[in-house]
Design a protein around this motif. Structure first.
Motif, PDB file in Angstrom:
ATOM      1  N   ASP A 286       9.455  -4.879   4.891  1.00 59.44           N
ATOM      2  CA  ASP A 286       8.350  -5.744   5.300  1.00 59.44           C
ATOM      3  C   ASP A 286       7.234  -5.793   4.275  1.00 59.44           C
ATOM      4  O   ASP A 286       6.100  -6.100   4.599  1.00 59.44           O
ATOM      5  CB  ASP A 286       7.822  -5.281   6.650  1.00 59.44           C
ATOM      6  N   TYR A 287       7.568  -5.445   3.045  1.00 59.26           N
ATOM      7  CA  TYR A 287       6.562  -5.498   1.979  1.00 59.26           C
ATOM      8  C   TYR A 287       5.407  -4.518   2.206  1.00 59.26           C
ATOM      9  O   TYR A 287       4.306  -4.756   1.726  1.00 59.26           O
ATOM     10  CB  TYR A 287       5.992  -6.923   1.846  1.00 59.26           C
ATOM     11  N   THR A 288       5.644  -3.434   2.950  1.00 61.08           N
ATOM     12  CA  THR A 288       4.574  -2.448   3.144  1.00 61.08           C
ATOM     13  C   THR A 288       4.955  -1.106   2.522  1.00 61.08           C
ATOM     14  O   THR A 288       6.126  -0.853   2.232  1.00 61.08           O
ATOM     15  CB  THR A 288       4.294  -2.177   4.641  1.00 61.08           C
ATOM     16  N   ILE A 289       3.954  -0.257   2.338  1.00 60.89           N
ATOM     17  CA  ILE A 289       4.194   1.069   1.783  1.00 60.89           C
ATOM     18  C   ILE A 289       5.165   1.841   2.672  1.00 60.89           C
ATOM     19  O   ILE A 289       6.173   2.382   2.220  1.00 60.89           O
ATOM     20  CB  ILE A 289       2.876   1.866   1.660  1.00 60.89           C
ATOM     21  N   ARG A 290       4.834   1.834   3.946  1.00 59.83           N
ATOM     22  CA  ARG A 290       5.661   2.569   4.887  1.00 59.83           C
ATOM     23  C   ARG A 290       7.095   2.033   4.898  1.00 59.83           C
ATOM     24  O   ARG A 290       8.061   2.796   4.881  1.00 59.83           O
ATOM     25  CB  ARG A 290       5.049   2.442   6.279  1.00 59.83           C
TER      26      ARG A 290
ATOM     27  N   ALA B 287       1.763   6.777   4.687  1.00 61.16           N
ATOM     28  CA  ALA B 287       3.021   6.682   3.960  1.00 61.16           C
ATOM     29  C   ALA B 287       3.372   7.989   3.264  1.00 61.16           C
ATOM     30  O   ALA B 287       4.524   8.248   2.959  1.00 61.16           O
ATOM     31  CB  ALA B 287       2.949   5.552   2.941  1.00 61.16           C
TER      32      ALA B 287
ATOM     33  N   THR C 126      -3.261   3.340   5.286  1.00 58.62           N
ATOM     34  CA  THR C 126      -1.865   2.963   5.071  1.00 58.62           C
ATOM     35  C   THR C 126      -1.215   3.895   4.072  1.00 58.62           C
ATOM     36  O   THR C 126      -0.095   4.377   4.275  1.00 58.62           O
ATOM     37  CB  THR C 126      -1.777   1.524   4.524  1.00 58.62           C
TER      38      THR C 126
ATOM     39  N   ASP D  95       3.733  -2.772  -2.755  1.00 55.78           N
ATOM     40  CA  ASP D  95       3.633  -1.790  -1.685  1.00 55.78           C
ATOM     41  C   ASP D  95       4.936  -1.017  -1.515  1.00 55.78           C
ATOM     42  O   ASP D  95       4.934   0.200  -1.325  1.00 55.78           O
ATOM     43  CB  ASP D  95       3.232  -2.481  -0.374  1.00 55.78           C
TER      44      ASP D  95
ATOM     45  N   ASN E  99      -4.899  -7.514  -0.457  1.00 50.18           N
ATOM     46  CA  ASN E  99      -3.895  -6.915  -1.318  1.00 50.18           C
ATOM     47  C   ASN E  99      -4.212  -7.347  -2.736  1.00 50.18           C
ATOM     48  O   ASN E  99      -4.736  -8.430  -2.964  1.00 50.18           O
ATOM     49  CB  ASN E  99      -2.485  -7.316  -0.891  1.00 50.18           C
TER      50      ASN E  99
ATOM     51  N   ASN F 129      -8.113   4.045   2.763  1.00 51.41           N
ATOM     52  CA  ASN F 129      -6.736   3.561   2.875  1.00 51.41           C
ATOM     53  C   ASN F 129      -5.766   4.358   3.751  1.00 51.41           C
ATOM     54  O   ASN F 129      -4.886   5.057   3.250  1.00 51.41           O
ATOM     55  CB  ASN F 129      -6.130   3.404   1.488  1.00 51.41           C
TER      56      ASN F 129
END
Lengths: 342, 342
Positions: free
Chosen positions: A218-222, B280, B276, A247, A71, B274
Motif C-alpha cells: 500500500d505504499y506505506t512504511i509498514r 514500522a 508511522t 515508504d 509525503n 513521525n
DNA sequence: ATGAAAGCGCTAACAA
DNA sequence: TTGTTAGCGCTTTCAT
C-alpha cells in the motif's frame, strides 16, 4: 487604508496614467520618476494586484490541486513549482484534496471563483469529470504524474515503467533470478507501470516472472516491512528485493533489519526515491530517483508558456521525465556464485 | 468570457442588487430564486472573487510563509492549516522561502500586493524586520513554531522543552544515567529548548549532565547516523539515546543498525515525531510526537478569529501545544541491573 | 423585496 | 510624455 495610485498622483501632482505607466514599464521623465519613487516610499505604496486582476482579467495566480501534501514526493514537486512560478510573479494556491474526488471537485470550483489563470493537477478523479468543469473556463491545465483520458492538456509524467525496468535489470545483470517486488496498490497507475517494468526486465533477460515474488502493498512504511517479511517467508531462494516507492523502501530496510538479514550479503535491495535516506543507510542503497523538483519546475514552465501564449505547438505536450539510478552498495554481484552452482 | 452578474440579471430580468442579494444570503422571492438558479446553471456562472475582493477589501486569502516545505513537519502543518481555512472559504498562498530571509522578505511583499487578509509565518528572519513590514498593513499575523521579539501577534508554539523533559525523564526513570543527546544546530530555537529539557530532566533526577553525551547535529538523517556513532565512540557507558527530531531519529536507527547494536537490549532509544516510522520499527520506537496538524489548525482558527473581529481578548494569544509521548518498546528498564551492580 | 447608481483601484484607449 | 476618462464585476447605500 493602504495608499492607492490616486494618492501617488495627488502627492506628485501627476496624472493617474503616468503613475500606471511607471509601474508598467512605460516611459516616464526622469524628474517625475524620482518624484513618484519618493511618493511610493513616503506612502508605503504597494500595487494592488486585486484591482489589477479585475481590470486585466489575469490574477497571476495558479491553482494547484494534489491528493496529499504529507509525503516528500508531493512536497518536493510543489517546491519546484512554486519556486519557478513565484519568480515569474505568479502565486500558487495549493489545495490538498486528501485523495477525495469530491474535495477535489470543490477545490477546483473554488479556484474557478478565485479566477486563477491556470490549473496544475495531480488528479484523483481519473474519470476526468472534475477537470472537464475547469476546462470550460478555457484556461490552461497541466497534469502531473497521471494521465486522464478524455482531457486534452499538457501532461508531465515520470517514466515509471522504465524506472522499474532499469532497477530490476540491474539486479538481473548481477545474477539475481529470484527478485521480490514490493509493489503499490493494484489500481494505482504508477504502481501498474512499475510492475510492467519489472515484468519487461525479466522478459528481456529471459528470466521467468514468479507470482510468489510479487507483493502488492500500500505504499506505506509498514506495508513495506510486512511485505518484505511475507516475501521472505514465501520465497526461500529470493536473493534480491525491489521496493517500488520510498515508504516501502524504508519498510524493506526495517523488515530486513528485523530479521537480521544482511544487505547485500544475503539480500540485495534496490529502492525508490529519497537519496538522503539512501545515503544514510549502510551500505548506501541503490535506488531509482524521481526528479521531483524537476517535475514541478517543468509543470510550472509549461504553464508559463501556455499563459504567455507564445507557444508554437498548439497541441498538448506530454513530457515523460526519466528517473535516475543512484548506485549504492546494496546490490551484490552473484553471477560468480551462480556459475559455481549451476 | 465567463458569465457575470449582469448576465444573470439580463437573463432573469431582475436587477443587479437582487442577484447580489441572492449570493449574500439576502431575502429573494421564491419565484426569483428559481429563476436565478436556472440562469446560473445555464450560464455556468461562478462568482468572481476578484471583483468581490476589490469591492470589499477582503480577498479571503491567507498568505503562508515557511522556511521549507520538504519535510513532514512543515507539510503536515500546512495540511492542517489549509484544511481549516478552505473549509471557511479561505485560500492559502504558500511561499517556501528556502530558509532565506531575503526570499522571505520578497514573499511577504508579494503577499502584500496580493492583498492577503492575513499572514501565517514560521519565521526565518528572527530580527522581525520582515514581519514589521507586513504589520504596517494592519492585517493580522500568526506566528508558528518560533517567537520573534518585537512583534506583537498571536503565536502557536510547541512546548519543546517539555517534550524533551518528558522523553529524557522516561529514560531516567528506567534507570539510564548515561543518555546521549542528538541535538540540532546550536542557534535554532527549538534545538535550544530541547536541550534545556534534557538538562532540566537530569537536574530533576539528580543525575549530572555530561558534556560528552551531547552532540549537536544538523537535524538530518545523515547527521543523526554520524552523531550516533560519535556518541557511541565517545561514551562506552552510554545506555540510551534521545534523538531530538525526526530525521535524526531515522539516522539513529540506521547508525545503531550499522553497528549491530540491539534496541533496546544494548541501547535504549527515544525518538521524535513521525509515528508511522516509529510503528514500522522493530521494536516499535518510543517517541515524542508533535501535534503537527493541530498546530496548523490552531493557527488557522486563531487567524479566522482575528479576521472575524469577534475576538474578545485584544492582546495577542501565545498558545503552547503539548507533545505526546507515544510509548513503544525501545526503552529498556535497567533499574534492576543498576541495583545489582551498585 | 427590488432597482438604480456610485465606486473599490487599477489599466488602456484616446486626446492633448 | 502626460492627462482624462471609461469600465473591469462586484457590493452597497438609497430609493421605490
Amino acid at each position: 487604508m493602504a495608499a492607492t495610485m490616486k494618492d501617488i498622483a495627488k502627492e506628485t501632482g501627476l496624472g493617474l496614467a503616468t503613475i500606471s505607466s511607471y509601474f508598467n514599464g512605460g516611459n516616464v521623465r526622469e524628474k517625475n520618476r524620482v518624484k513618484i519613487e519618493a511618493a511610493i516610499e513616503k506612502l508605503h505604496y504597494e500595487v494592488n494586484e486585486v484591482a489589477r486582476g479585475l481590470k486585466t482579467n489575469e490574477t497571476h495566480t495558479i491553482g494547484v490541486v494534489i491528493p496529499e501534501l504529507n509525503n516528500i514526493f508531493s512536497a518536493e514537486i510543489i517546491m519546484g513549482m512554486e519556486d519557478v512560478l513565484r519568480q515569474h510573479g505568479y502565486a500558487t494556491i495549493i489545495c490538498d484534496c486528501r485523495t477525495d474526488p469530491a474535495i477535489e471537485r470543490d477545490a477546483m470550483e473554488f479556484l474557478v471563483r478565485k479566477r486563477v489563470d491556470g490549473l496544475i493537477n495531480m488528479p484523483v478523479d481519473i474519470s476526468g469529470r472534475n477537470l472537464q468543469r475547469f476546462q470550460k473556463t478555457g484556461k490552461p491545465i497541466v497534469l502531473i504524474d497521471r494521465k486522464v483520458r478524455g482531457i486534452k492538456c499538457d501532461t508531465i509524467l515520470v517514466d515509471n515503467e522504465d524506472a522499474a525496468f532499469r532497477a530490476v535489470s540491474l539486479l538481473l545483470r548481477n545474477g539475481h533470478k529470484n527478485i521480490g517486488f514490493l509493489g503499490g496498490p493494484r489500481d494505482v497507475y504508477t504502481s501498474q507501470e512499475r510492475l510492467k517494468g519489472y515484468a519487461r526486465a525479466h522478459k528481456a533477460a529471459g528470466v521467468p516472472v514468479q507470482e510468489a515474488l510479487i507483493c502488492h502493498g500500500d505504499y506505506t512504511i509498514r506495508g513495506g516491512a510486512r511485505g518484505t517479511e511475507e516475501l521472505l517467508d514465501r520465497n526461500v531462494h529470493m536473493t534480491a528485493l525491489f521496493a517500488s516507492n520510498y515508504d516501502m523502501t524504508v519498510g524493506a530496510v526495517i523488515g530486513l533489519n528485523e530479521r537480521n538479514i544482511k544487505i547485500p550479503e544475503e539480500i540485495s535491495l534496490v529502492g525508490f526515491d529519497n537519496p538522503t535516506f539512501a545515503k544514510a543507510c549502510h551500505p548506501r542503497l541503490t535506488i531509482a530517483v524521481q526528479p521531483t523538483e524537476e517535475i514541478g519546475q517543468q509543470a510550472a514552465r509549461i504553464m508559463l508558456q501556455r499563459l504567455s501564449g507564445s507557444e508554437k505547438t498548439d497541441f498538448p505536450a506530454c513530457i515523460s521525465l526519466k528517473t535516475e539510478m543512484a548506485e549504492g552498495r546494496s546490490v551484490r554481484d552473484i553471477t560468480a556464485v551462480n556459475t559455481e552452482n549451476p
